[in-house]
Design a protein around this motif. Structure first.
Motif, PDB file in Angstrom:
ATOM      1  N   GLN A  21       0.827  -1.209   0.000  1.00 53.38           N
ATOM      2  CA  GLN A  21       0.000   0.000   0.000  1.00 53.38           C
ATOM      3  C   GLN A  21       0.863   1.261   0.000  1.00 53.38           C
ATOM      4  O   GLN A  21       0.561   2.238  -0.700  1.00 53.38           O
ATOM      5  CB  GLN A  21      -0.948  -0.026   1.199  1.00 53.38           C
ATOM      6  N   ALA A  42      -6.232  -3.708  -2.695  1.00 52.91           N
ATOM      7  CA  ALA A  42      -6.624  -3.198  -4.013  1.00 52.91           C
ATOM      8  C   ALA A  42      -5.436  -2.513  -4.669  1.00 52.91           C
ATOM      9  O   ALA A  42      -4.690  -1.783  -4.024  1.00 52.91           O
ATOM     10  CB  ALA A  42      -7.788  -2.219  -3.863  1.00 52.91           C
ATOM     11  N   GLY A  43      -5.269  -2.784  -5.964  1.00 54.41           N
ATOM     12  CA  GLY A  43      -4.190  -2.151  -6.702  1.00 54.41           C
ATOM     13  C   GLY A  43      -2.953  -3.014  -6.854  1.00 54.41           C
ATOM     14  O   GLY A  43      -2.110  -2.750  -7.717  1.00 54.41           O
TER      15      GLY A  43
END
Length: 285
Positions: A21, A42-43
């Motif tokens: 993150q 996410a990502g």
């Protein structure tokens, strides 16, 4: 290296996901390898795979990889489990890189202060002899040698006792009346899980900006503390008054780890001591 460095985190669990993150926020491309990719933040580009299996994961990244962080946790806490996770798993990843002609600029290998066998309260830094007495420390030293001999510029990051959300063993023990000897003091070293990720992120960004990394850094907060002091502070904050009836718990090993080398590179822990870290976990202002 392009303007957006690419990073593969092998073993993208708790620490790895927090690191991912931070690097996504810094604009990096992040691949995360773990068995259960649904748990990735996410990502993160998912790489479903088992580091303990010799077959390369089908979703292994194509193209150049600028950085590799090897950040695994053993799935079983015996010698075979440690060897499979830290030594064989790392060898598998190095083999997969070689098969695809990928050579990262740097490998960060997440290790443990358990490689140090000192137990008399002495101060430890990266130049102190690492002479582990436990099987876990010995296997970790073997894995460290594998990383340093990989042909990829490598940096070892020896983390001390990780605590944080979901890592609340000591809090549970204190609630049960945990007793610890005060003489001689048993020094314990810890680092908040967010600071583990923060240190790894700092090292990656420093390397990418052209700073010269050393081959080893200890990950620890500013203030190693006697365990009885930590327990006393937690008892007061948590309102625990009872003591367990059984005899005092005696931990083996007592040492104080220094973070001077990491600080010299500009890193600062967000939680400089157990007080700030545990206050955050307990929800104090």
């Amino acid at each position: 290296m392009s303007d957006t460095p690419t990073l593969l985190i092998a073993g993208c669990g708790d620490v790895g996901s927090r690191l991912a993150q931070q690097m996504l926020q810094a604009g990096w491309t992040v691949h995360g390898l773990r068995r259960q990719v649904a748990a990735l933040p996410a990502g993160v580009l998912p790489v479903a795979g088992d580091l303990e299996q010799p077959a390369c994961p089908p979703a292994w990244p194509q193209g150049p990889l600028d950085y590799l962080v090897y950040c695994v946790a053993a799935s079983q806490s015996d010698e075979a489990g440690y060897r499979a996770a830290y030594v064989e798993g790392l060898r598998h990843v190095l083999g997969w890189l070689a098969e695809r002609g990928q050579k990262p600029r740097r490998l960060l290998f997440v290790s443990s202060s358990g490689v140090y066998g000192q137990r008399d309260g002495e101060w430890i830094d990266e130049t102190s002899p690492a002479e582990a007495e436990s099987f876990s420390g010995s296997v970790m030293l073997e894995a460290e040698r594998t990383a340093l001999g990989s042909g990829i510029p490598a940096t070892l990051v020896r983390l001390t006792g990780i605590y944080g959300p979901g890592r609340e063993w000591l809090l549970k023990q204190v609630r049960m009346g945990y007793r610890v000897v005060s003489e001689p003091p048993l020094y314990a070293n810890r680092i908040h899980v967010d600071d583990c990720a923060g240190l790894l992120a700092h090292l990656l960004k420093a390397d990418a900006s052209g700073a010269a990394l050393q081959d080893c850094y200890i990950g620890v907060d500013d203030a190693p503390a006697p365990l009885h002091e930590v327990v006393g502070w937690l008892r007061e904050r948590m309102g625990v008054t009872a003591w367990a009836e059984e005899s005092t718990v005696r931990r083996s090993g007592s040492k104080r780890c220094s973070n001077a080398r990491a600080r010299a590179l500009g890193w600062e822990p967000r939680y400089p001591s157990y007080r700030e870290g545990y206050a955050a976990i307990l929800g104090e202002p």
